[in-house]
Every structure is written in C-alpha cells, then in structure tokens.
Design an enzyme around this catalytic site. Structure first.
Site, PDB file in Angstrom:
ATOM      1  N   SER A   1       0.839  -1.197   0.000  1.00 42.88           N
ATOM      2  CA  SER A   1       0.000   0.000   0.000  1.00 42.88           C
ATOM      3  C   SER A   1       0.880   1.254   0.000  1.00 42.88           C
ATOM      4  O   SER A   1       1.668   1.438  -0.923  1.00 42.88           O
ATOM      5  CB  SER A   1      -0.962  -0.047   1.185  1.00 42.88           C
ATOM      6  OG  SER A   1      -2.010   0.887   1.026  1.00 42.88           O
TER       7      SER A   1
ATOM      8  N   GLU B   1      -9.025  -5.220  -4.280  1.00 42.08           N
ATOM      9  CA  GLU B   1      -8.256  -4.149  -3.665  1.00 42.08           C
ATOM     10  C   GLU B   1      -9.132  -3.031  -3.073  1.00 42.08           C
ATOM     11  O   GLU B   1      -8.737  -2.362  -2.138  1.00 42.08           O
ATOM     12  CB  GLU B   1      -7.291  -3.538  -4.689  1.00 42.08           C
ATOM     13  CG  GLU B   1      -6.093  -4.402  -5.028  1.00 42.08           C
ATOM     14  CD  GLU B   1      -5.063  -4.433  -3.913  1.00 42.08           C
ATOM     15  OE1 GLU B   1      -5.270  -3.767  -2.885  1.00 42.08           O
ATOM     16  OE2 GLU B   1      -4.048  -5.130  -4.077  1.00 42.08           O
TER      17      GLU B   1
END
Length: 536
Positions: free
Chosen positions: A205, A331
């Site tokens: 991330s 996601e």
C-alpha cells in the site's frame, strides 16, 4: 587427541557465545538485543534519527543523538502519530523514528546475509502495520536473512507542504525518514550479520508507493541503498505540487490560531503536540465534495520527487533492479463505503480521492464498471459497493502495479507479477472478498503480524503460507523467486517471458501461472492512459 577435543569444545562454546552476543555498538549508542528463542535475536526500538520535535518538527531527519551506556532494545519504539486520532493514545509519539532488527541467532555478527527492509503502509496518514515480527520470514529462509522494519512520519508531520515549509523546513519528510533508515542500514546492518550490498525492500500500500517513489527518487539516481524490491499493492494516489498543497498549510495554520503570527511555521513548531494534533483532521481537497480517505501525501517537489510517478517511470527515470509487483483480487472493498447505492455515490467517492478527474473520465469509468448488470448484493451493503470497489481498486492499485511490471520488463529488469486470490470463507461471504493487503499474512506468517489474521490462515489456508514465503524469501536471498521456492510450488515465470502478460495466480491448492484477461488489460490500458490527468 584429548587436547584436540578439548580445544574443539572450547572453540565451539566460544563460537556460540559470540553468535549470541546481542550488544551492538553503533557509535552513537550501544544496544542490547534479546533472544526470545534459540533461533533469532531481535533488537527493538533502535533510534535511527534524532527526535523530530521542536525545531525539527517539519524538518528533514537528522542524525540520532548520542547516548551513554548500553540501551535495552527489548521493546518497540513509539508509533508515529496519525491523522484524525485525538487524544493521542499511549504508544504513539512525535518522537517515533525507530526501527527493529531481527537476525538468526547462530550466524554471528560478521556474517553477510541478505537484508529485507519492510516499509509499512497506512496511506501516508498512519502506520497501519507497525511492529511486524521478522522471525517467521527468517525461519522460512532457513535462517538465511536479516529483517528490518521501520517507522516514518505520516500526516502533516511527514507530508505537510507549502512555501513556508519549503523555505523554513523540508518537503516529503516521511520519505526522507525512510531514506535515513536505509542509510542507517548501509552503515550499520553488517554489525547485525547483514550484507549492505544485498538489501531488498518490501512494502504494501503506502509502503509500496514509498518503494516506487524511492525507485524514482531524484529522477532515478541510484545511491546504492537497495538492490531489489517486492511491491504489494502499488498505491498511486492523486499527488500535488508545492503550490497546490498550500491550502493544507494555510488550513492548518488557520485552525491552530497561528494565522496572526509573523512566523506561522515557528508558531506551528511551538504548539504543544496535543494542541496541534487536535486540528490534524481530514478536509475536502480542492474540486472535491467530500474529504478524501487520506489528506496528506508525497508532494512533487522538483527534487526528491521531480515529477508524477507515471510520468517518471514512462520516461525511464527510475532505478532498474529486480522487482515483484502484485495485488489481491478485491483491492477496493475495504475503502469504498458499503452503502454506495447508485452511480452518483460511486462517482462522488472517486472524485473525492482524485479531484482532478474530469466528467469524461467518470463517464468512461461508469461504462467500464458501473453498469446495472454489474451490481451485486451483499449483506448490509448498497448494490454499487462492489462495482465502485472494483473501479477504485483498479485505478489506485491493480492497474498501476501491472503497468509497473511492464515498465520494468521493457527496461530489461527482471520483473515478476502476481494476483493473490486466497479465499477466506468469512471475508468472501461478507463481500469483502480477498481484501487489500491480506496477503501480508502469508508473507510474514499469520503469527507475526500486528492485528488478527483471517481464521482460515491457521486452518484451510495454512498451506499457502509456506508457498508464499518460499517465493518471497527466495527473492530476498537471490533476487529470484524461484531459486529457493517451496518444493511443491510451480515456477514463477517473468511478466514478459514470451507469452505476454503472465503472472502467478496464488490460491490455496491452485497456485499456477495465468495470462491476464483481455477485459482486465483493456480496463487498465484506459486507466493508465488517464493516470497523468489524475495526477498519479
């Protein structure tokens, strides 16, 4: 022979004692680690930079202060203060520039083992995965690696920007903290048995975004700080330059009562941390209706970050090292509001994250993702939650990762890609599916992360952990995920190995190579084509 045997015994004992000597002299301080098991030694809470407080608030990281005596490295350092958390809880502090080191117990301080440096995520506004334990990875690597985990400043402490910050402080300090930690690794990791000439970065991330930015730092200048990277969920947020970021500085100055001061930066620096943190909140970005998920982030400063990420990489301004890029199946599901009930809700959410988006962009995104026949019903959710999640996940994570795989392959750098689709019954039933960064549980092992792993990672999905760790530790050790991979796992072929867009499909009992679907490629081609317009 008796003398020879006694000499061998004495030498053996001395060797073991030397290997277990946990006091490390860093020059500015001595740290005593601990050995919670016979297999690893850990040094927790090592200060790698001076406390960024007082005049060093909003400044570039400085060298750590000298300390007398031997410091006990037996507990983690404080976690950096995030955006929108008040009052500040215990365990979080502005003085947070600490790192942890994990090493095999029996290798000795003079060994030269590959080093894995983990950069945690959190949207650059928090540290979402603090204090991961490297023991599981070391065991999976047959005691053949050293693991380092680091903190860095987030929110305004790490990423406040504006002319005043540029003149009197420093831009992109959170990234500079990471560079400071990597410089520390170069200088000191050999004292822990690590090889400074074999450093592999890992991150998810915002940690993945950090690695991309480090790969393109200073236009791709290679300072020799790392030699490979495993990148999970490349996060391409909407960026701003210093001028466009001025509103964040002005708003913080206004909210804190510093607007009437001649030196507003000095006023911010002199504020008590509690008073400053009280005003550390999210507000809408210009041209957006709602506050974004993450208010602060890396700034295009024409120095450390000379341009937008897409543009830098497409122009070839990046360090060419072996890389892994990958994403999970779903996601976006943990980010998009579950009550997203129509196209308007979905578009407003996307606009709030990417305020440069144009109406024609939204129209095409709606065509690709938000048609009525694409809606799905899940418990306690609106019908457009999953379609909007698919769109957001592709814009910010999946498509940037695929594009980076292509960029590196075209540049001649070894490039591997994966899709992580390990099914947990509870998250699948809820509609969350295979959510953002859930694969970290397999990389580190479910017993070595902060927070709770899905229950199935200790039952039905337990077999995927050694498979994933085999690939990752092989890459850490050899810059090739295949050389030391798990004995019952398939060869992981490169992204461009003569058959187009091939990636490793990871699922318990079904791991295999696959070709990215035409539909996915067409969606990503469009989203990447508008990436610069979205300031990604």
């Amino acid at each position: 022979m008796l003398f020879s045997g006694r000499f061998f015994a004495i030498f053996f004992v001395f060797s073991v004692v030397s290997a277990l000597d946990t006091v490390v002299d860093l020059g500015y301080a001595k740290y005593r680690g601990q050995s919670p098991s016979n297999s690893t030694v850990e040094w927790l809470g090592i200060q790698f930079a001076a406390p960024p407080v007082g005049d060093l608030r909003f400044a570039a990281p400085q060298d750590p202060v000298k300390k007398d005596g031997i410091q006990s490295a037996n507990q983690h350092g404080p976690i950096c203060i995030p955006t929108e958390l008040y009052p500040i809880p215990s365990g979080r502090s502005e003085d947070c520039l600490y790192l942890d080191v994990y090493a095999p117990a029996q290798t000795g301080n003079s060994s030269k083992l590959p080093v894995f440096v983990w950069i945690q995520g959190g949207g650059f506004n928090s540290l979402a995965g603090p204090n991961y334990n490297g023991t599981g990875l070391i065991k999976a690597a047959d005691n053949g690696i050293v693991v380092v985990t680091i903190n860095y400043r987030v929110g305004p402490y790490g990423f406040l920007a504006g002319e005043e910050i540029k003149k009197g402080g420093s831009i992109n300090n959170g990234l500079k903290d990471q560079i400071k930690a990597l410089e520390w690794v170069q200088k000191h990791i050999s004292k822990f048995g690590g090889d400074p000439q074999h450093v592999v970065l890992g991150g998810a991330s915002a940690g993945a975004a950090s690695i991309n930015l480090l790969l393109g730092a200073y236009g791709g200048r290679n300072d020799g700080l790392f030699h490979g990277a495993a990148i999970d969920a490349s996060s391409f947020a909407s960026m701003r330059n210093v001028e466009q970021s001025q509103f964040t500085y002005n708003n913080l100055v206004t909210r804190t009562g510093c607007a009437s001061k001649n030196d507003t930066l000095a006023c911010l620096r002199n504020l008590d941390i509690a008073d400053l943190q009280r005003e550390n909140i999210n507000t809408p970005l210009p041209n957006a209706q709602n506050a974004p998920l993450y208010m602060y982030g890396p700034t295009v400063d024409n120095d450390l970050i000379p341009d937008l990420t897409y543009r830098l990489f497409h122009q070839g301004h990046f360090i060419k090292v072996p890389v892994i890029f990958g994403d999970v199946t779903n996601e976006g599901t943990t980010f998009v509001p579950k009550n997203t009930s129509d196209v308007g809700d979905a578009d407003t959410f996307i606009q709030s994250q990417f305020p440069q988006v144009k109406l024609e962009h939204l129209a095409k995104i709606n065509e690709l993702y938000l048609q009525p026949n694409q809606t799905q019903d899940f418990p306690n959710s609106g019908p457009y939650w999953r379609p909007a999640s698919n769109a957001y996940g592709d814009i910010r994570y999946t498509c940037p990762g695929m594009d980076m795989s292509t960029v590196f392959a075209k540049a001649g750098a070894p490039s591997w890609s994966y899709k992580y689709d390990v099914q947990d019954p509870d998250t699948v039933k809820s509609g969350v599916g295979v959510p953002h960064t859930v694969d970290i549980n397999a990389v580190f092992g479910p017993d070595y992360i902060s927070g709770d792993a899905p229950a199935s990672y200790r039952t039905s999905n337990a077999p995927i952990v050694p498979v994933v760790q085999g690939y990752w530790t092989s890459f850490i050790r050899s810059l090739d995920p295949n050389k030391h991979r798990h004995s019952r796992s398939p060869e992981w072929k490169g992204w461009d190995s003569g058959k187009g867009h091939q990636r490793l499909y990871i699922r318990t009992g079904q791991t295999k190579m696959e070709t990215v679907s035409t539909s996915q490629r067409e969606k990503c081609d469009y989203l990447v084509s508008i990436g610069e317009a979205l300031w990604q």
